[in-house]
Scaffold this active site. Structure first.
Site, mmCIF file in Angstrom:
data_model
loop_
_atom_site.group_PDB
_atom_site.id
_atom_site.type_symbol
_atom_site.label_atom_id
_atom_site.label_comp_id
_atom_site.label_asym_id
_atom_site.label_seq_id
_atom_site.Cartn_x
_atom_site.Cartn_y
_atom_site.Cartn_z
ATOM 1 N N LYS A 44 -13.393 -4.550 -3.316
ATOM 2 C CA LYS A 44 -13.960 -3.213 -3.156
ATOM 3 C C LYS A 44 -13.142 -2.171 -3.919
ATOM 4 C CE LYS A 44 -13.781 -3.780 1.338
ATOM 5 N NZ LYS A 44 -13.843 -3.560 2.803
ATOM 6 N N LYS A 76 0.819 -1.211 0.000
ATOM 7 C CA LYS A 76 0.000 0.000 0.000
ATOM 8 C C LYS A 76 0.852 1.259 0.000
ATOM 9 C CE LYS A 76 -4.056 -2.088 2.174
ATOM 10 N NZ LYS A 76 -4.967 -2.093 3.355
ATOM 11 N N LYS A 81 -9.100 -11.098 -8.030
ATOM 12 C CA LYS A 81 -10.147 -11.300 -7.041
ATOM 13 C C LYS A 81 -11.128 -10.125 -7.050
ATOM 14 C CE LYS A 81 -10.607 -11.852 -2.012
ATOM 15 N NZ LYS A 81 -9.844 -11.887 -0.728
#
Length: 337
Positions: free
Chosen positions: A200, A113, A197
């Site tokens: 969100k 991240k 996958k």
């Protein structure tokens, strides 16, 4: 006594998606029968991505509403919002004093991240996120934590910290949690990028199936799902990822095996499959969506459930924190002050 299980989700989107439902919520509902279950909406974690205040409030309530709509029963489980239990933040600070810089810096999710947003966009909360997650788990003397591969490293940190506390402060200071390996669940992929996958954070809004989405939009997304130039309906994750994903979704909600579906659709076109998958998904999700919207549109009723859950959670959390504070040597507060 039943083993205690703890799990939680962040309120980082307007709606949960089908992958959340099949991968987590279905399991949560089953675990209520065999475990002492505690489920949280971890809104403090969501602060690491700087959400708009009202958006965070709305998403927190919406996430809790979807827990309840999916079958999480507040009479059999504790359902609460993380920020309503201040012991989470208090224990996170204590655990941070037992965590090495190198240990925290090795967390893969932090590396990934922070690499995406750069140093200027990386906050300290993102760095200490796994420590707060460890606090979430250890605070409730949790025996078992359902985890996917993306969270396994964080659970290992929780276990390491628990063992460290027990070594330094005495056995029984905290419970060392174990991973709960859930039954095999269908892994759902993005409709537009079926090698990734469903998430969100999907690049395309057409790639997800959201629980709170309008049924017509859900059907449209499924009918426009990426497939391939072939016409044969077969399951092959490598060469027919899109078709395989549709078959997996169909099987998970319909009950027929993938093999049976392939046999049933022999000689039919992709369009037939997409229409039928859309119908099955909409039929399955509509009652969950309606129940969730009913909770969202009754905020006082929802907040009452969450307040009751927080009170139950604090009973457990405060006892754990008191035990830890005593063992590390903090002076207890004077009664009545």
């Amino acid at each position: 006594m039943k083993p205690r299980v703890f799990s939680a989700m962040q309120p980082t989107s307007d709606s949960l998606q089908l992958g959340n439902y099949l991968g987590a919520l279905v399991q949560w509902v089953k675990l209520q029968d065999t475990h002492d279950a505690i489920y949280g909406v971890v809104d403090l974690h969501a602060l690491t991505v700087a959400p708009e205040p009202q958006q965070l409030r709305d998403r927190t309530r919406a996430t809790a509403a979807q827990f309840l709509a999916a079958g999480v029963d507040p009479e059999r489980s504790i359902v609460f919002v993380q920020s309503h239990v201040p012991e989470h933040a208090e224990l996170a600070w204590l655990l941070s004093t037992y965590t090495g810089m190198g240990e925290a810096g090795r967390m893969t999710q932090f590396k990934d991240k922070s690499a995406k947003v750069g140093e200027s966009g990386t906050n300290v909360g993102l760095f200490t996120y796994p420590i707060l997650m460890a606090a979430d788990i250890l605070l409730y003397d949790t025996d078992l934590v359902p985890v996917g591969e993306d969270q396994r490293q964080h659970l290992e940190l929780s276990r390491d910290l628990a063992e460290r506390l027990n070594t330094r402060l005495g056995e029984g200071t905290v419970v060392v949690p174990d991973a709960h390996i859930v039954e095999a669940t269908a892994k759902i992929y993005d409709l537009q990028e079926p090698t990734k996958k469903m998430s969100k954070s999907s690049v395309s809004p057409k790639g997800t199936i959201e629980i709170l989405e309008d049924p017509k939009k859900i059907a449209k997304n499924i009918k426009s799902a990426a497939t391939d130039s072939d016409t044969v309906i077969a399951f092959d994750r490598e060469s027919k990822a899109g078709v395989s994903n549709l078959l997996t979704i169909y099987s998970a909600l319909d009950g027929r095996s993938v093999e049976q579906l392939v046999a049933d659709y022999e000689g039919k076109m992709y369009g037939h499959l997409k229409v039928d998958v859309a119908d099955v998904v909409v039929e399955y999700l509509t009652p969950i969506r309606e129940a969730a919207l009913d909770w969202i549109e009754s905020p006082d009723r929802l907040d009452a459930v969450l307040a009751d859950g927080a009170a139950k959670a604090r009973t457990i959390a405060s006892a754990t924190l008191d035990r830890l504070y005593d063992r590390v040597g903090l002076v207890p507060p004077t009664p009545g002050r």
